[in-house]
Design a protein around this motif. Structure first.
Motif, mmCIF file in Angstrom:
data_model
loop_
_atom_site.group_PDB
_atom_site.id
_atom_site.type_symbol
_atom_site.label_atom_id
_atom_site.label_comp_id
_atom_site.label_asym_id
_atom_site.label_seq_id
_atom_site.Cartn_x
_atom_site.Cartn_y
_atom_site.Cartn_z
ATOM 1 N N ARG A 78 9.342 5.725 16.311
ATOM 2 C CA ARG A 78 10.547 5.262 15.608
ATOM 3 C C ARG A 78 10.385 5.459 14.101
ATOM 4 O O ARG A 78 9.460 4.895 13.510
ATOM 5 C CB ARG A 78 10.807 3.789 15.914
ATOM 6 C CG ARG A 78 11.134 3.506 17.370
ATOM 7 C CD ARG A 78 11.380 2.023 17.578
ATOM 8 N NE ARG A 78 11.726 1.730 18.953
ATOM 9 C CZ ARG A 78 12.956 1.779 19.452
ATOM 10 N NH1 ARG A 78 13.958 2.121 18.654
ATOM 11 N NH2 ARG A 78 13.188 1.493 20.710
ATOM 12 N N PRO A 79 11.256 6.225 13.460
ATOM 13 C CA PRO A 79 11.115 6.494 12.020
ATOM 14 C C PRO A 79 11.044 5.235 11.173
ATOM 15 O O PRO A 79 10.244 5.167 10.229
ATOM 16 C CB PRO A 79 12.373 7.318 11.696
ATOM 17 C CG PRO A 79 12.736 7.975 12.986
ATOM 18 C CD PRO A 79 12.387 6.993 14.052
ATOM 19 N N THR A 81 5.134 1.087 8.285
ATOM 20 C CA THR A 81 4.490 -0.193 8.599
ATOM 21 C C THR A 81 3.331 -0.010 9.560
ATOM 22 O O THR A 81 2.258 -0.593 9.391
ATOM 23 C CB THR A 81 5.512 -1.184 9.192
ATOM 24 O OG1 THR A 81 6.531 -1.427 8.239
ATOM 25 C CG2 THR A 81 4.846 -2.492 9.566
ATOM 26 N N ARG A 82 3.562 0.819 10.593
ATOM 27 C CA ARG A 82 2.493 1.052 11.569
ATOM 28 C C ARG A 82 1.293 1.751 10.923
ATOM 29 O O ARG A 82 0.143 1.440 11.245
ATOM 30 C CB ARG A 82 3.029 1.863 12.751
ATOM 31 C CG ARG A 82 3.946 1.051 13.669
ATOM 32 C CD ARG A 82 4.444 1.889 14.826
ATOM 33 N NE ARG A 82 5.242 1.110 15.750
ATOM 34 C CZ ARG A 82 4.778 0.449 16.804
ATOM 35 N NH1 ARG A 82 3.470 0.471 17.059
ATOM 36 N NH2 ARG A 82 5.575 -0.221 17.609
ATOM 37 N N MET A 124 0.827 -1.209 0.000
ATOM 38 C CA MET A 124 0.000 0.000 0.000
ATOM 39 C C MET A 124 0.861 1.258 0.000
ATOM 40 O O MET A 124 0.524 2.272 -0.584
ATOM 41 C CB MET A 124 -0.931 -0.015 1.220
ATOM 42 C CG MET A 124 -1.848 1.200 1.328
ATOM 43 S SD MET A 124 -3.023 1.301 -0.039
ATOM 44 C CE MET A 124 -4.006 -0.166 0.273
ATOM 45 N N HIS A 125 2.041 1.230 0.648
ATOM 46 C CA HIS A 125 2.856 2.445 0.730
ATOM 47 C C HIS A 125 3.391 2.878 -0.624
ATOM 48 O O HIS A 125 3.804 4.019 -0.790
ATOM 49 C CB HIS A 125 4.004 2.256 1.719
ATOM 50 C CG HIS A 125 5.035 1.265 1.305
ATOM 51 N ND1 HIS A 125 4.955 -0.072 1.646
ATOM 52 C CD2 HIS A 125 6.165 1.415 0.563
ATOM 53 C CE1 HIS A 125 6.011 -0.698 1.153
ATOM 54 N NE2 HIS A 125 6.752 0.181 0.491
ATOM 55 N N LEU A 126 3.365 1.944 -1.623
ATOM 56 C CA LEU A 126 3.882 2.307 -2.931
ATOM 57 C C LEU A 126 3.016 3.360 -3.608
ATOM 58 O O LEU A 126 3.433 4.013 -4.552
ATOM 59 C CB LEU A 126 3.974 1.057 -3.819
ATOM 60 C CG LEU A 126 4.988 -0.011 -3.364
ATOM 61 C CD1 LEU A 126 4.938 -1.215 -4.284
ATOM 62 C CD2 LEU A 126 6.394 0.575 -3.323
ATOM 63 N N THR A 127 1.791 3.541 -3.131
ATOM 64 C CA THR A 127 0.918 4.560 -3.713
ATOM 65 C C THR A 127 1.205 5.938 -3.158
ATOM 66 O O THR A 127 0.663 6.919 -3.645
ATOM 67 C CB THR A 127 -0.564 4.217 -3.442
ATOM 68 O OG1 THR A 127 -0.806 4.268 -2.033
ATOM 69 C CG2 THR A 127 -0.904 2.827 -3.961
ATOM 70 N N GLU A 187 0.405 1.501 7.775
ATOM 71 C CA GLU A 187 -0.254 0.513 6.924
ATOM 72 C C GLU A 187 -1.149 -0.405 7.753
ATOM 73 O O GLU A 187 -2.278 -0.729 7.354
ATOM 74 C CB GLU A 187 0.793 -0.308 6.168
ATOM 75 C CG GLU A 187 1.506 0.481 5.086
ATOM 76 C CD GLU A 187 2.662 -0.297 4.479
ATOM 77 O OE1 GLU A 187 3.185 -1.202 5.158
ATOM 78 O OE2 GLU A 187 3.030 -0.001 3.334
ATOM 79 N N GLN A 188 -0.657 -0.812 8.916
ATOM 80 C CA GLN A 188 -1.454 -1.677 9.796
ATOM 81 C C GLN A 188 -2.690 -0.947 10.308
ATOM 82 O O GLN A 188 -3.789 -1.521 10.369
ATOM 83 C CB GLN A 188 -0.589 -2.155 10.971
ATOM 84 C CG GLN A 188 0.523 -3.089 10.572
ATOM 85 C CD GLN A 188 1.510 -3.359 11.698
ATOM 86 O OE1 GLN A 188 1.547 -2.626 12.710
ATOM 87 N NE2 GLN A 188 2.313 -4.408 11.546
ATOM 88 N N PHE A 189 -2.507 0.323 10.655
ATOM 89 C CA PHE A 189 -3.647 1.105 11.156
ATOM 90 C C PHE A 189 -4.658 1.345 10.046
ATOM 91 O O PHE A 189 -5.872 1.297 10.277
ATOM 92 C CB PHE A 189 -3.141 2.423 11.736
ATOM 93 C CG PHE A 189 -4.159 3.143 12.576
ATOM 94 C CD1 PHE A 189 -4.906 2.482 13.527
ATOM 95 C CD2 PHE A 189 -4.362 4.518 12.419
ATOM 96 C CE1 PHE A 189 -5.838 3.138 14.315
ATOM 97 C CE2 PHE A 189 -5.290 5.186 13.195
ATOM 98 C CZ PHE A 189 -6.032 4.504 14.139
ATOM 99 N N ALA A 190 -4.188 1.592 8.840
ATOM 100 C CA ALA A 190 -5.092 1.782 7.700
ATOM 101 C C ALA A 190 -5.930 0.531 7.463
ATOM 102 O O ALA A 190 -7.134 0.613 7.175
ATOM 103 C CB ALA A 190 -4.302 2.142 6.449
#
Length: 237
Positions: free
Chosen positions: A125-126, A131-132, A1-4, A134-137
């Motif tokens: 933490r940067p 990841t965090r 998802m972060h690739l967007t 993405e999990q929350f989304a």
């Protein structure tokens, strides 16, 4: 998802140090992970507009935020507004209860803290931030987005509205007005029947509300009397 996510936004997320900067960039990234939502910094909210409907996820920064120790934000509430409903209330003041102008267009709302699971995301933490988020989304897609969907179709709303919205101090009265304003009178009647079935302890208050309607009084928003009053003035009895 972060690739967007735009590359510069990801870089800002990983490099930000001040808690406010991390929260704001994190919120913008989170919005990009949820279909149709955008980050509205001036209101500290994630919002999605579909025609006249506005769906809002209200964010709150932790008061304990401090660089290197804790950076966290919470989804505090979910709210739906409808511009046409607000216009209907302004044009038909005799058919709506007394309410603050700030909620003139409200359809319904709920505390996200009353829903199960995770309510906040920690971005201290940067290297863990993306990841965090993405999990929350993913959690919001499983919880918040279905909640919004439950009132999106007025033709199905009497069946799909969550029970938690239909308490005597909840948003049943607002939903009934929404249905009447959109021409779904039968759905409004069905929702009123469902409210009476779920709230037998407040039937006396509903009767008191109908009495108020008969004497020309207008009840306050978020009172059990308001439900009986609306059922009477909107011809749902």
């Amino acid at each position: 998802m972060h690739l967007t996510q735009p590359d510069d936004l990801i870089v800002r997320l990983l490099e930000a140090d001040k808690p406010t900067d991390v929260v704001y960039v994190g919120a913008a990234c989170l919005a990009g992970m949820l279909d149709g939502f955008g980050w509205v910094r001036s209101r500290h909210s994630l919002e999605r507009r579909v025609s006249v409907r506005r769906e809002v996820l209200q964010l709150e920064k932790s008061k304990r935020n401090r660089s290197g120790h804790l950076i966290e934000f919470t989804v505090a509430s979910l709210t739906v507004f409808d511009e046409d409903l607000g216009a209907w209330r302004r044009a038909n003041s005799e058919l709506t209860v007394r309410r603050p102008e700030s909620v003139e267009s409200i359809v319904c709302a709920s505390s996200f803290l009353d829903m199960p699971g995770q309510h906040s995301v920690v971005l201290t933490r940067p290297e863990e931030r993306l990841t965090r988020l993405e999990q929350f989304a993913a959690h919001l897609r499983d919880t918040a987005l279905p909640w919004f969907a439950s009132t999106a179709d007025p033709a199905q709303l009497a069946r799909t509205a969550p029970d938690a919205l239909l308490t005597a101090w909840g948003f049943a009265q607002d939903l009934i007005e929404f249905l009447v304003s959109t021409g779904h009178h039968l759905q409004a009647q069905a929702l009123w029947d469902r409210v009476q079935e779920h709230q037998p302890a407040h039937r006396q208050a509903f009767v008191a509300g109908r009495t108020m309607a008969g004497t020309g009084e207008r009840p306050r928003w978020h009172t059990p009397e308001a439900l009986g009053w609306s059922a009477s003035v909107l011809d749902l009895l």
